[in-house]
Enzyme design. Sequence first.
Site, PDB file in Angstrom:
ATOM      1  N   GLU A 113       0.855  -1.188   0.000  1.00 12.67           N
ATOM      2  CA  GLU A 113       0.000   0.000   0.000  1.00 12.67           C
ATOM      3  C   GLU A 113       0.890   1.236   0.000  1.00 12.67           C
ATOM      4  O   GLU A 113       1.802   1.363   0.822  1.00 12.67           O
ATOM      5  CB  GLU A 113      -0.906  -0.009   1.243  1.00 12.67           C
ATOM      6  N   ARG A 114       0.617   2.131  -0.941  1.00 11.15           N
ATOM      7  CA  ARG A 114       1.436   3.341  -1.114  1.00 11.15           C
ATOM      8  C   ARG A 114       2.906   2.991  -1.318  1.00 11.15           C
ATOM      9  O   ARG A 114       3.798   3.686  -0.832  1.00 11.15           O
ATOM     10  CB  ARG A 114       1.288   4.292   0.069  1.00 11.15           C
ATOM     11  N   ASN A 156      -3.447  -1.725   7.565  1.00 11.54           N
ATOM     12  CA  ASN A 156      -4.747  -2.237   7.114  1.00 11.54           C
ATOM     13  C   ASN A 156      -4.568  -3.744   6.969  1.00 11.54           C
ATOM     14  O   ASN A 156      -3.983  -4.210   5.994  1.00 11.54           O
ATOM     15  CB  ASN A 156      -5.146  -1.616   5.773  1.00 11.54           C
ATOM     16  N   LYS A 234      -4.376  -0.167  13.905  1.00 13.12           N
ATOM     17  CA  LYS A 234      -5.166   0.915  13.310  1.00 13.12           C
ATOM     18  C   LYS A 234      -6.620   0.550  13.589  1.00 13.12           C
ATOM     19  O   LYS A 234      -7.151  -0.395  13.002  1.00 13.12           O
ATOM     20  CB  LYS A 234      -4.888   0.976  11.802  1.00 13.12           C
ATOM     21  N   GLU A 238     -10.683   4.829   9.084  1.00 18.37           N
ATOM     22  CA  GLU A 238     -10.878   4.485   7.666  1.00 18.37           C
ATOM     23  C   GLU A 238     -11.483   3.079   7.515  1.00 18.37           C
ATOM     24  O   GLU A 238     -10.946   2.230   6.828  1.00 18.37           O
ATOM     25  CB  GLU A 238      -9.561   4.617   6.903  1.00 18.37           C
ATOM     26  N   LYS A 312       0.577  10.890  13.744  1.00 22.51           N
ATOM     27  CA  LYS A 312       1.204  11.439  12.541  1.00 22.51           C
ATOM     28  C   LYS A 312       1.716  12.840  12.833  1.00 22.51           C
ATOM     29  O   LYS A 312       1.097  13.568  13.623  1.00 22.51           O
ATOM     30  CB  LYS A 312       0.220  11.460  11.374  1.00 22.51           C
ATOM     31  N   ASP A 317      -2.588  14.272   7.148  1.00 20.84           N
ATOM     32  CA  ASP A 317      -2.124  12.975   6.662  1.00 20.84           C
ATOM     33  C   ASP A 317      -0.919  13.156   5.742  1.00 20.84           C
ATOM     34  O   ASP A 317      -1.040  12.990   4.534  1.00 20.84           O
ATOM     35  CB  ASP A 317      -3.285  12.301   5.894  1.00 20.84           C
ATOM     36  N   GLU A 339       4.878   9.788  13.932  1.00 20.61           N
ATOM     37  CA  GLU A 339       4.912   8.968  12.707  1.00 20.61           C
ATOM     38  C   GLU A 339       5.195   9.835  11.487  1.00 20.61           C
ATOM     39  O   GLU A 339       4.501  10.829  11.239  1.00 20.61           O
ATOM     40  CB  GLU A 339       3.568   8.233  12.546  1.00 20.61           C
ATOM     41  N   GLU A 345       3.952   9.276  -0.633  1.00 24.91           N
ATOM     42  CA  GLU A 345       2.570   9.226  -1.086  1.00 24.91           C
ATOM     43  C   GLU A 345       2.111  10.580  -1.646  1.00 24.91           C
ATOM     44  O   GLU A 345       1.544  10.653  -2.730  1.00 24.91           O
ATOM     45  CB  GLU A 345       1.648   8.798   0.066  1.00 24.91           C
ATOM     46  N   GLU A 445       7.278  21.799  -2.844  1.00 23.55           N
ATOM     47  CA  GLU A 445       6.202  22.552  -2.178  1.00 23.55           C
ATOM     48  C   GLU A 445       5.758  23.729  -3.048  1.00 23.55           C
ATOM     49  O   GLU A 445       4.563  24.003  -3.175  1.00 23.55           O
ATOM     50  CB  GLU A 445       6.706  23.054  -0.827  1.00 23.55           C
ATOM     51  N   TRP A 475     -13.918  12.776   2.696  1.00 18.90           N
ATOM     52  CA  TRP A 475     -12.691  12.611   3.484  1.00 18.90           C
ATOM     53  C   TRP A 475     -12.360  13.794   4.394  1.00 18.90           C
ATOM     54  O   TRP A 475     -11.386  13.742   5.152  1.00 18.90           O
ATOM     55  CB  TRP A 475     -11.502  12.345   2.553  1.00 18.90           C
TER      56      TRP A 475
END
Length: 611
Positions: A113-114, A156, A234, A238, A312, A317, A339, A345, A445, A475
């Site tokens: 994932e990612r 996940n 987790k 989500e 995080k 995120d 984190e 991502e 950025e 979201w």
Amino acid sequence: MAGWEERRAWLRCMEKAAWGDTPLEVAKNETAAYFSNGKTVEFQLEQEMQDSFEISGGDQGWRVRGGETGVLYGAYALIRACEAGETVPAGVQAPSYALRMINCWDNMDGSVERGYAGRSIWFEGNRFEYEPARIRQLGRLLASVGINVLCVNNVNVHQPAQHLLDGLLPDTARFAALLRPFGVRLMLSIDFSQPMQQGLSTADPLDAGVQAWWAETAKRVWTAIPDLAGFLVKADSEHRPGPNTYGRTHAEGANMLARAIAPYGGRLVWRAFVYNCMQDWRDKTIDRPRAAYDLYMPLDGAFDGNVILQVKHGPYDFQVREPLSPLLLGMEKTPLAVEFQLAQEYTGHQIDLYYMASLWRETFSQMGKGSVTAVAAVSNLGRDDCWTGHPFAMANLFAYGLFAWDPDSDPEKALRQWVKLTYALPAGQEDSLTAMLMDSRAVYERYTATLGLCWMVQPNIHYGPSPYGYEFQAWGTYNRADRNAVGIDRTKNGTGYAEQYPEPLRSLYADPQTCPDNLLLFFHRLPYDFVMKDGRTLIQRIYDDHFQGCQEAEAMGEALSALSLPSPDREEAAERMQAQIRNAREWRDVTNTFFHRFSGAEDRHGRTIYD
Ligand code: GCU
């Protein structure tokens, strides 16, 4: 193309060393291979020093005194310094954080994932499948910069990852054994509802049957892997199951698991990434960045001692620019982990250059020495020969290790050491590559998300521009741009998010005159003709940043082509740079056009904005 064996990144200088069965043996083998020219290295084991070490000696030979893992870290610190031509660190070196983790989002079907560096290095076809030599090389890669925990499966937890705790447990134990000589301990992501997949009618944390099930599971798992670092969870996030389903708090959920693993010294790492991901975009009373603080602050003090709340670094995120999560400043009685995300991502998918250490420096210096006791980062590794997709993305893993050990590390010094260890470039070129990577975060950025604007990315894939991509979604990620203004008022007049900060940050962020430019639209809703501190209007600053960032990306392309990098890094970096420049142009034109259509404001310099 060279295989992974030839692509050992900064470990090239140690490639002749044999493996060992213990950290001390590895340390001896590594130093014997490296100092093959006669210099000797003596080791003195002092168990109570644990991860710490002290290096002494010099001309004749070196002496490394340290704990069981400390001797290994000492050996690598010595080799790194000698290879880079730097002064060997003096005095006792002790890590600031006991747990220095990477979280791998590897699924058992082999996908990541990612993941932007190919498939999983150790999972395929719903089981472990790997080359043992590569796993040892991975252990060495991590140990050589002090990383000591690897969470092997995705947060996940999809089936059949639950079987890592039962049917596949012997394989999990074999995998753990390969990393053990490098002082790297395994961690497992678990699913809160796991008891229900295996016959129980509930996963309620206050249910005695559920408690017994986890106690039994913990006993089995720790019997097979006695040094397992812990579980990562987790929950209620989500669509993952969690204690809220049973009307229980997160403290009740986490403590139940923590008690099951406490007898074995296990740590329960509970992620604070919890928010309403089914939000009605019309409802302006919900503000996603508030979520974690609102949920967890009332629980400060309610968690058992072996729970670590993993937060995080920002309240959203892993966006390109976010303020520090106020939870990291607020919770005083709960052990915290911060984190980060090495996987790029939202920061260029390991195609665009993005060296992250300045973010870590900012985060650690704002956090101070509070209750943060551990550091975690989502891994950027995969089965690609060069491990990280873009060969330069390895600099992030390298520097992360150094920062997790010492948060006062210097981003440029860490980078330079990586460049020296990885490529033998002439001095001018070494400067040029270092400068390019040091600038890369600011450049990215500028051409993507200037002034604290978040989430203007292609939904789901999170690469490439889409200013309204998340605007009408569930979201909770909005910029609310219209013809009058852009941004969200998060002061006490708006969502109140800024009130979650202690002073002086609360006041600093609350006033657009003092709020740092790079967070201006994160905290404020402002008209396009708002006058910035440097006298430019907001809209002009948006245009300028995008034009400048894109130009800088193009200049990076030229600087890159002047470097005499070895193959295949040279070709891979060049190919990705072409993609980065295309991406930068796309971001510039899509974003500028979007805001031009709303504001109707012309660019002061008459540059092309498509309409
Ligand atoms: C992000 C990411 C997800 C991930 C999640 C998490 O939302 O897009 O893929 O699962 O973070 O950190 O849990």
